[in-house]
Design a protein around this motif. Structure first.
Motif, PDB file in Angstrom:
ATOM      1  N   TYR A 157       0.823  -1.198   0.000  1.00  0.00           N
ATOM      2  CA  TYR A 157       0.000   0.000   0.000  1.00  0.00           C
ATOM      3  C   TYR A 157       0.864   1.258   0.000  1.00  0.00           C
ATOM      4  O   TYR A 157       1.892   1.323   0.667  1.00  0.00           O
ATOM      5  CB  TYR A 157      -0.866   0.047   1.255  1.00  0.00           C
ATOM      6  CG  TYR A 157      -2.207  -0.635   1.128  1.00  0.00           C
ATOM      7  CD1 TYR A 157      -2.417  -1.889   1.693  1.00  0.00           C
ATOM      8  CD2 TYR A 157      -3.269  -0.021   0.476  1.00  0.00           C
ATOM      9  CE1 TYR A 157      -3.649  -2.509   1.609  1.00  0.00           C
ATOM     10  CE2 TYR A 157      -4.501  -0.637   0.387  1.00  0.00           C
ATOM     11  CZ  TYR A 157      -4.686  -1.887   0.954  1.00  0.00           C
ATOM     12  OH  TYR A 157      -5.908  -2.497   0.864  1.00  0.00           O
TER      13      TYR A 157
ATOM     14  N   ASP B 106      -1.219   6.963   0.902  1.00  0.00           N
ATOM     15  CA  ASP B 106      -2.489   7.573   0.497  1.00  0.00           C
ATOM     16  C   ASP B 106      -3.582   6.523   0.353  1.00  0.00           C
ATOM     17  O   ASP B 106      -4.692   6.699   0.872  1.00  0.00           O
ATOM     18  CB  ASP B 106      -2.297   8.313  -0.830  1.00  0.00           C
ATOM     19  CG  ASP B 106      -3.595   8.922  -1.330  1.00  0.00           C
ATOM     20  OD1 ASP B 106      -4.129   9.830  -0.657  1.00  0.00           O
ATOM     21  OD2 ASP B 106      -4.078   8.497  -2.393  1.00  0.00           O
ATOM     22  N   ALA B 107      -3.281   5.413  -0.325  1.00  0.00           N
ATOM     23  CA  ALA B 107      -4.283   4.363  -0.520  1.00  0.00           C
ATOM     24  C   ALA B 107      -4.669   3.726   0.808  1.00  0.00           C
ATOM     25  O   ALA B 107      -5.839   3.414   1.047  1.00  0.00           O
ATOM     26  CB  ALA B 107      -3.745   3.306  -1.480  1.00  0.00           C
ATOM     27  N   TRP B 108      -3.695   3.532   1.684  1.00  0.00           N
ATOM     28  CA  TRP B 108      -3.965   2.906   2.979  1.00  0.00           C
ATOM     29  C   TRP B 108      -4.819   3.818   3.852  1.00  0.00           C
ATOM     30  O   TRP B 108      -5.780   3.369   4.481  1.00  0.00           O
ATOM     31  CB  TRP B 108      -2.651   2.593   3.675  1.00  0.00           C
ATOM     32  CG  TRP B 108      -2.813   1.887   4.996  1.00  0.00           C
ATOM     33  CD1 TRP B 108      -2.969   0.543   5.201  1.00  0.00           C
ATOM     34  CD2 TRP B 108      -2.826   2.503   6.287  1.00  0.00           C
ATOM     35  NE1 TRP B 108      -3.091   0.277   6.533  1.00  0.00           N
ATOM     36  CE2 TRP B 108      -3.004   1.469   7.236  1.00  0.00           C
ATOM     37  CE3 TRP B 108      -2.715   3.810   6.737  1.00  0.00           C
ATOM     38  CZ2 TRP B 108      -3.067   1.711   8.609  1.00  0.00           C
ATOM     39  CZ3 TRP B 108      -2.784   4.058   8.100  1.00  0.00           C
ATOM     40  CH2 TRP B 108      -2.957   3.012   9.028  1.00  0.00           C
TER      41      TRP B 108
ATOM     42  N   ARG C  41      -6.893   6.047   2.971  1.00  0.00           N
ATOM     43  CA  ARG C  41      -8.242   6.152   2.415  1.00  0.00           C
ATOM     44  C   ARG C  41      -9.016   4.849   2.530  1.00  0.00           C
ATOM     45  O   ARG C  41     -10.190   4.776   2.176  1.00  0.00           O
ATOM     46  CB  ARG C  41      -8.166   6.574   0.944  1.00  0.00           C
ATOM     47  CG  ARG C  41      -7.671   8.002   0.746  1.00  0.00           C
ATOM     48  CD  ARG C  41      -7.199   8.238  -0.676  1.00  0.00           C
ATOM     49  NE  ARG C  41      -8.244   7.964  -1.655  1.00  0.00           N
ATOM     50  CZ  ARG C  41      -8.017   7.822  -2.957  1.00  0.00           C
ATOM     51  NH1 ARG C  41      -6.767   7.891  -3.416  1.00  0.00           N
ATOM     52  NH2 ARG C  41      -9.010   7.603  -3.779  1.00  0.00           N
TER      53      ARG C  41
ATOM     54  N   LEU D  54      -8.592   1.983   0.893  1.00  0.00           N
ATOM     55  CA  LEU D  54      -8.900   1.329  -0.377  1.00  0.00           C
ATOM     56  C   LEU D  54      -8.638  -0.171  -0.288  1.00  0.00           C
ATOM     57  O   LEU D  54      -7.592  -0.601   0.202  1.00  0.00           O
ATOM     58  CB  LEU D  54      -8.049   1.930  -1.497  1.00  0.00           C
ATOM     59  CG  LEU D  54      -8.191   3.438  -1.729  1.00  0.00           C
ATOM     60  CD1 LEU D  54      -7.381   3.862  -2.954  1.00  0.00           C
ATOM     61  CD2 LEU D  54      -9.651   3.817  -1.910  1.00  0.00           C
TER      62      LEU D  54
ATOM     63  N   HIS E 225     -10.141   0.449  -7.951  1.00  0.00           N
ATOM     64  CA  HIS E 225      -9.346   1.623  -7.602  1.00  0.00           C
ATOM     65  C   HIS E 225      -8.106   1.663  -8.493  1.00  0.00           C
ATOM     66  O   HIS E 225      -7.262   0.750  -8.411  1.00  0.00           O
ATOM     67  CB  HIS E 225      -8.933   1.585  -6.132  1.00  0.00           C
ATOM     68  CG  HIS E 225     -10.083   1.426  -5.176  1.00  0.00           C
ATOM     69  ND1 HIS E 225     -10.964   2.443  -4.903  1.00  0.00           N
ATOM     70  CD2 HIS E 225     -10.499   0.341  -4.465  1.00  0.00           C
ATOM     71  CE1 HIS E 225     -11.868   2.015  -4.042  1.00  0.00           C
ATOM     72  NE2 HIS E 225     -11.621   0.753  -3.768  1.00  0.00           N
TER      73      HIS E 225
ATOM     74  N   GLU F  41      -5.395   3.218  -8.273  1.00  0.00           N
ATOM     75  CA  GLU F  41      -4.144   3.186  -7.519  1.00  0.00           C
ATOM     76  C   GLU F  41      -3.727   1.756  -7.202  1.00  0.00           C
ATOM     77  O   GLU F  41      -2.557   1.390  -7.326  1.00  0.00           O
ATOM     78  CB  GLU F  41      -4.292   3.971  -6.213  1.00  0.00           C
ATOM     79  CG  GLU F  41      -4.595   5.441  -6.415  1.00  0.00           C
ATOM     80  CD  GLU F  41      -6.100   5.733  -6.370  1.00  0.00           C
ATOM     81  OE1 GLU F  41      -6.880   4.843  -6.787  1.00  0.00           O
ATOM     82  OE2 GLU F  41      -6.479   6.818  -5.926  1.00  0.00           O
ATOM     83  N   LEU F  42      -4.676   0.921  -6.782  1.00  0.00           N
ATOM     84  CA  LEU F  42      -4.365  -0.469  -6.458  1.00  0.00           C
ATOM     85  C   LEU F  42      -4.060  -1.270  -7.718  1.00  0.00           C
ATOM     86  O   LEU F  42      -3.180  -2.131  -7.722  1.00  0.00           O
ATOM     87  CB  LEU F  42      -5.528  -1.108  -5.691  1.00  0.00           C
ATOM     88  CG  LEU F  42      -5.923  -0.445  -4.370  1.00  0.00           C
ATOM     89  CD1 LEU F  42      -6.995  -1.271  -3.667  1.00  0.00           C
ATOM     90  CD2 LEU F  42      -4.710  -0.251  -3.466  1.00  0.00           C
TER      91      LEU F  42
END
Length: 231
Positions: free
Chosen positions: A150, A153-155, A157, A159, A186, A188-189
């Motif tokens: 992660y 930012d993704a963590w 939020r 996601l 997502h 990003e993921l």
């Protein structure tokens, strides 16, 4: 430390890294057969199994004859999707025959792409199978993988999701190209999964015959905030 466990009943490979888990479901089948084409060569046969490596974010992908060659055209939901698909198509064509290649992007819509391949010689071309081998026999096993982690930012939020990446493996066990088979929901993921899949390395199982062309594997990456811990 990364450990790899294999379950022969389900033909799955699990990769565990700390609290982070990534499951790899391998569906492997040869994409090329050592069979010479007939004198009347249909260039579009090199992409006859394009459905096995079509990116989920590419729409309206069409493969059609054009002159002495073959044309593939489509439109991605973003530029990255168009590039992923284009590179996969070119990788497959390059494994099967010697081609003159050209690629066009629509100046008014950068997400649209058009590829044209024209064979130089047909004697050395190999014919693809119409469908993938469904026997479930694993040709490859993971030899090295760096699980995606992660971003902060993704963590933060929260996601989560599962991104499935289709990889094309060459005869040396390297990833020749990769496309997104199923999105996590997502971007990003999806990008993290795609990066990890491209960096993966495979080795041929001792019981498997030597692959002469490209093989395909689908790798699901599971992103779970609760299991990952803080980046």
């Amino acid at each position: 430390m990364v450990t790899i466990k294999a379950d022969s009943k389900e033909k799955r490979v699990k990769v565990l890294s700390g609290k982070w888990r990534c499951a790899f479901g391998m569906a492997v089948g040869l994409l090329a057969l050592p069979e010479a084409y007939a004198a009347r060569f249909d260039a579009c046969q090199v992409w006859a199994d394009v459905g096995a490596y079509t990116d989920v974010a590419v729409h309206g992908l069409e493969v059609r004859p054009r002159g002495k060659g073959c044309e593939a055209a489509g439109r991605g939901s973003d530029i990255q999707a168009s590039l992923r698909q284009s590179l996969a198509l070119l990788a497959v064509a390059g494994q099967r025959c010697a081609f003159d290649q050209s690629m066009e992007m629509d100046p008014s819509d950068a997400r649209s792409f058009r590829l044209l391949i024209t064979p130089r010689e047909v004697d050395g071309c190999t014919a693809p199978v119409k469908e993938l081998d469904k026997s479930g026999v694993l040709v490859w096993e993971l030899d090295g993988v760096q699980p995606p982690r992660y971003t902060m930012d993704a963590w933060s939020r929260g996601l989560q999701g599962v991104a499935v990446v289709t990889v094309l493996i060459d005869a040396e066990g390297k990833v020749a190209a990769a496309v997104l088979a199923s999105s996590s929901g997502h971007p990003e993921l999806d990008a993290l999964a795609f990066e990890a899949a491209n960096a993966s390395r495979f080795r041929r199982k001792e019981s498997a015959e030597r692959a002469t062309g490209l093989s395909v594997a689908r790798i699901p990456f599971h992103f779970d905030v609760a299991d990952s811990g803080r980046p």
